[in-house]
Design an enzyme around this catalytic site. Structure first.
Site, mmCIF file in Angstrom:
data_model
loop_
_atom_site.group_PDB
_atom_site.id
_atom_site.type_symbol
_atom_site.label_atom_id
_atom_site.label_comp_id
_atom_site.label_asym_id
_atom_site.label_seq_id
_atom_site.Cartn_x
_atom_site.Cartn_y
_atom_site.Cartn_z
ATOM 1 C CB SER A 230 -0.946 -0.044 1.198
ATOM 2 O OG SER A 230 -2.053 0.793 1.008
ATOM 3 C CG ASP A 458 -6.319 -3.040 -3.167
ATOM 4 O OD1 ASP A 458 -6.858 -2.282 -2.337
ATOM 5 O OD2 ASP A 458 -5.190 -3.515 -3.013
ATOM 6 C CG HIS A 486 -5.293 -2.983 0.904
ATOM 7 N ND1 HIS A 486 -4.930 -2.410 -0.295
ATOM 8 C CD2 HIS A 486 -4.587 -2.330 1.857
ATOM 9 C CE1 HIS A 486 -4.054 -1.446 -0.073
ATOM 10 N NE2 HIS A 486 -3.825 -1.395 1.224
#
Length: 520
Positions: A230, A458, A486
Site C-alpha cells: 500500500s 482492491d 487489499h
C-alpha cells in the site's frame, strides 16, 4: 477522518485485534552476523553508492541488538532529523529482526503501509505475512518510519480529542456542518503544529526513504531487498528514485500512483471502496445470513445508504459503555475496515445485521481497528502520523471550496464513500508546514527490475494505480491478481506467492503483465 492505505489484515472476528495499525503492522527482524552466502550477481554486489562524508557515521554505526521475545531481536538506529544538516539533531529509528532460518541472502525490509503503519508491529507477524522460503533466506527487518510508532512519533491530541475528531460529520449536509468540519480539521492541524512542530517538516516519505538507505548500509547489504504494501509501495518507489543503484529487489504490493493529484487520488480510492462493497454484496447474497432484504446489488446499496442516513440523524446503539455516539462517520469506518480483506466479510455481514436492528457496536469495534484505538480509549499515533506524512508529501488545496467541489464529484461515482474520503484530507488545508513533495511520475532510472503488484478489486489502492506505477517506473514489471481485498501477496494466491518468492530469492521477475487467476 483520512482512510489509510495500509496492507492491513483484518481479523476474522471483532474481538480479535490486529497487531498495530490499519494493517496489522508487524515488526522487523534483524540480521544474523557471521558467514553468509549471497546469491547476488557480481555487478549487483558493487553497485551501492557510497554515502557522503557527513553521512558516513550513520552508515557505519553498530546496532545493539537485544532479545525482545518470540525469536525476535530489537535495536535502534540513529539518523539525522534533517538530512540537509546531518551534524544537527539526531532521531532514533526503532527496528526489529527475525533472523533467517536457512542459508541467508541478506536482509528483507518490510513496510505495511498507512502511512503511519508500524513496521515493528508488522514484522511481529513475519511468520504469516512471508513464506517459509523467504524467511529461510532473509533476515526479516521491520522498522517504524520516522514520526511513526516508536520512531520519534508525531503526537497531537489526547484520546478524547481524537474521538471527537473521528466523530466529525464528514458528509456535511448543511453550512453549519461544513463549518464544524472546518473547525475540527483546523483544530487538528493546529494541535499538531503546537505539539510536533520540530518533527513535521521532516516526516515525509523522501526522508523515510533516506533512512532506509542508512538501514541498508548498517545491515551490511550492498543492495536493498524490500517488500512494501500500500503506502509502502510509495516509500519503495521513492527509495528507488533516490537510490536506483542501491536496489536489489523491490516488491511493491497494492501500489499507489504518485502522479495522480491529491484530490483525484481521493476520488479514485473512494471508487475502489465502492467496487469492493459491490463485490461484498454479491458474495453476501450467496450466504443464508446475509442481512439485506434485497437480492440485488442496487437494492442492497440503497438499503445501506438508508442505514447511513439514519445513523446521521439518530446514532446507533453503543453497548461498549464509552459514551461515543455511533454516527454516520463511525459507521462508514466500520464498514470500510472489513472490506480490506475478504476473510473479514462474514464479520461485516454480522455487524450490518446488528446495525439494521439499531445496534452499531460491532461497526464501532471495526472502526477502532482501523484507527488503532485501544479499549482504554487511547490511540496509537497512526491517525496523527498518517495526516502528517500525507500533508507534507504532496500539495493539497487551501480553499475549503475545493474539497466541497471534490466531494460533490466523488459522491457521484462513490455515493457511500466519496464524501468521507474527500473531506478526510481537510486538515491539510490548514497544515502548519508547507508540503515538500509534488504529484509527479517516479521513474527510478537505472534501477533493476521492480515488481509492482495490483489486485483487481482492491478497495484502498485500485488496480489502475498499480498499472500507473509499473508503467512509469523505467524497470517496472506489473503482476496482477484477479481478486478481492487489499494487497495480494500471502492472501491465498499460489500464483502471486510463487512469483514474488522467486523474484525476492533468485531475482527472477515474472513476465510483464502476468495476471494471476482468481482463487475459488
Amino acid at each position: 477522518m483520512k482512510i489509510p492505505r495500509s496492507g492491513r489484515h483484518v481479523p476474522p472476528s471483532p474481538s480479535r485485534r490486529t497487531r498495530g495499525l490499519a494493517a496489522a503492522f508487524l515488526a522487523l527482524a534483524v540480521v544474523a552476523t557471521g558467514c553468509t552466502t549471497d546469491e547476488r550477481k557480481p555487478e549487483v554486489e558493487a553497485k551501492a553508492k557510497a554515502p557522503t562524508t557527513a553521512l558516513q557515521p550513520f552508515y557505519s554505526q553498530k546496532l545493539d541488538w537485544s532479545d525482545c521475545g518470540d525469536g525476535f531481536q530489537c535495536a535502534r538506529a540513529e539518523v539525522p532529523l534533517d538530512y540537509a544538516a546531518p551534524s544537527g539533531e539526531k532521531i532514533g529509528i526503532s527496528l526489529i529482526r527475525l533472523p533467517a532460518t536457512g542459508e541467508r541472502i541478506g536482509s528483507l525490509l518490510i513496510n505495511p503501509g498507512g502511512p503511519g503503519g508500524s513496521g515493528v508491529d508488522y514484522a511481529r507477524a513475519a511468520r504469516s505475512v512471508l513464506s517459509d522460503k523467504v524467511r529461510a533466506r532473509f533476515d526479516v527487518i521491520g522498522f517504524d518510519p520516522r514520526g511513526v510508532g516508536e520512531s520519534s512519533p508525531v503526537r497531537c491530541m489526547s484520546g478524547r480529542d481524537l474521538d471527537a475528531f473521528a466523530s466529525l460529520d464528514a458528509s456535511p449536509d448543511t453550512p453549519a456542518e461544513v463549518a464544524a468540519l472546518e473547525k475540527g480539521s483546523e483544530a487538528f492541524a493546529t494541535a499538531c503544529g503546537a505539539k510536533a512542530a520540530r518533527l513535521l517538516p521532516f516526516v515525509g516519505t523522501a526522508d523515510a526513504a533516506r533512512d532506509m538507505d542508512v538501514l541498508r548500509g548498517v545491515l551490511g547489504d550492498s543492495g536493498l531487498s524490500y517488500l512494501g504494501k500500500s503506502y509502502g509501495t510509495h516509500l519503495g518507489a521513492v527509495y528507488a528514485d533516490l537510490f536506483p543503484k542501491n536496489v536489489r529487489a523491490l516488491v511493491l504490493d497494492g501500489a499507489v500512483d504518485p502522479s495522480v493529484p491529491s484530490l483525484k487520488s481521493n476520488e479514485t480510492q473512494a471508487v475502489g471502496f465502492e467496487v469492493a462493497l459491490k463485490a461484498f454484496l454479491q458474495d453476501c447474497f450467496e450466504d443464508g445470513a446475509c442481512p439485506f432484504s434485497s437480492r440485488t446489488v442496487e437494492g442492497a446499496m440503497a438499503e445501506l445508504g438508508d442505514l447511513l442516513k439514519k445513523a446521521d440523524e439518530q446514532p446507533l446503539k453503543n453497548t461498549l459503555g464509552d459514551g461515543r455516539e455511533i454516527n454516520e462517520s463511525w459507521a462508514v469506518l466500520g464498514i470500510v475496515t472489513p472490506l480490506y480483506e475478504r476473510e473479514a466479510w462474514p464479520v461485516l455481514r454480522e455487524a450490518l445485521g446488528h446495525a439494521f436492528n439499531g445496534d452499531g457496536t460491532d461497526l464501532l469495534r471495526m472502526a477502532d481497528l482501523m484507527l488503532d484505538r485501544k479499549a482504554d480509549g487511547s490511540y496509537s499515533n497512526q491517525t496523527e502520523s498518517n495526516m502528517a506524512i500525507n500533508c507534507v508529501d504532496r500539495p493539497y488545496p487551501k480553499e475549503v471550496s475545493a474539497y466541497a467541489k471534490g466531494a460533490a464529484e466523488a459522491q457521484k461515482v462513490a455515493p457511500h464513500f466519496g464524501n468521507f474520503v474527500m473531506w478526510g484530507s481537510l486538515p491539510c488545508a490548514y497544515w502548519p508546514v508547507a508540503p515538500k513533495g509534488t504529484d509527479k511520475k517516479i521513474t527510478a532510472e537505472g534501477a533493476p527490475p521492480i515488481v509492482v503488484v495490483g489486485t483487481s478489486r482492491d478497495p484502498a489502492t485500485p488496480y489502475e494505480w498499480a498499472e500507473g506505477l509499473a508503467s512509469q517506473l523505467s524497470s517496472g514489471v506489473l503482476l496482477g491478481y484477479d481478486g478481492d481485498g487489499h494487497t495480494a501477496y500471502r492472501t491465498g494466491s499460489d500464483c502471486v506467492d510463487k512469483a514474488v518468492d522467486d523474484y525476492l530469492i533468485s531475482l527472477k521477475a515474472p513476465k510483464e503483465g502476468t495476471m494471476c487467476p482468481k482463487v475459488t
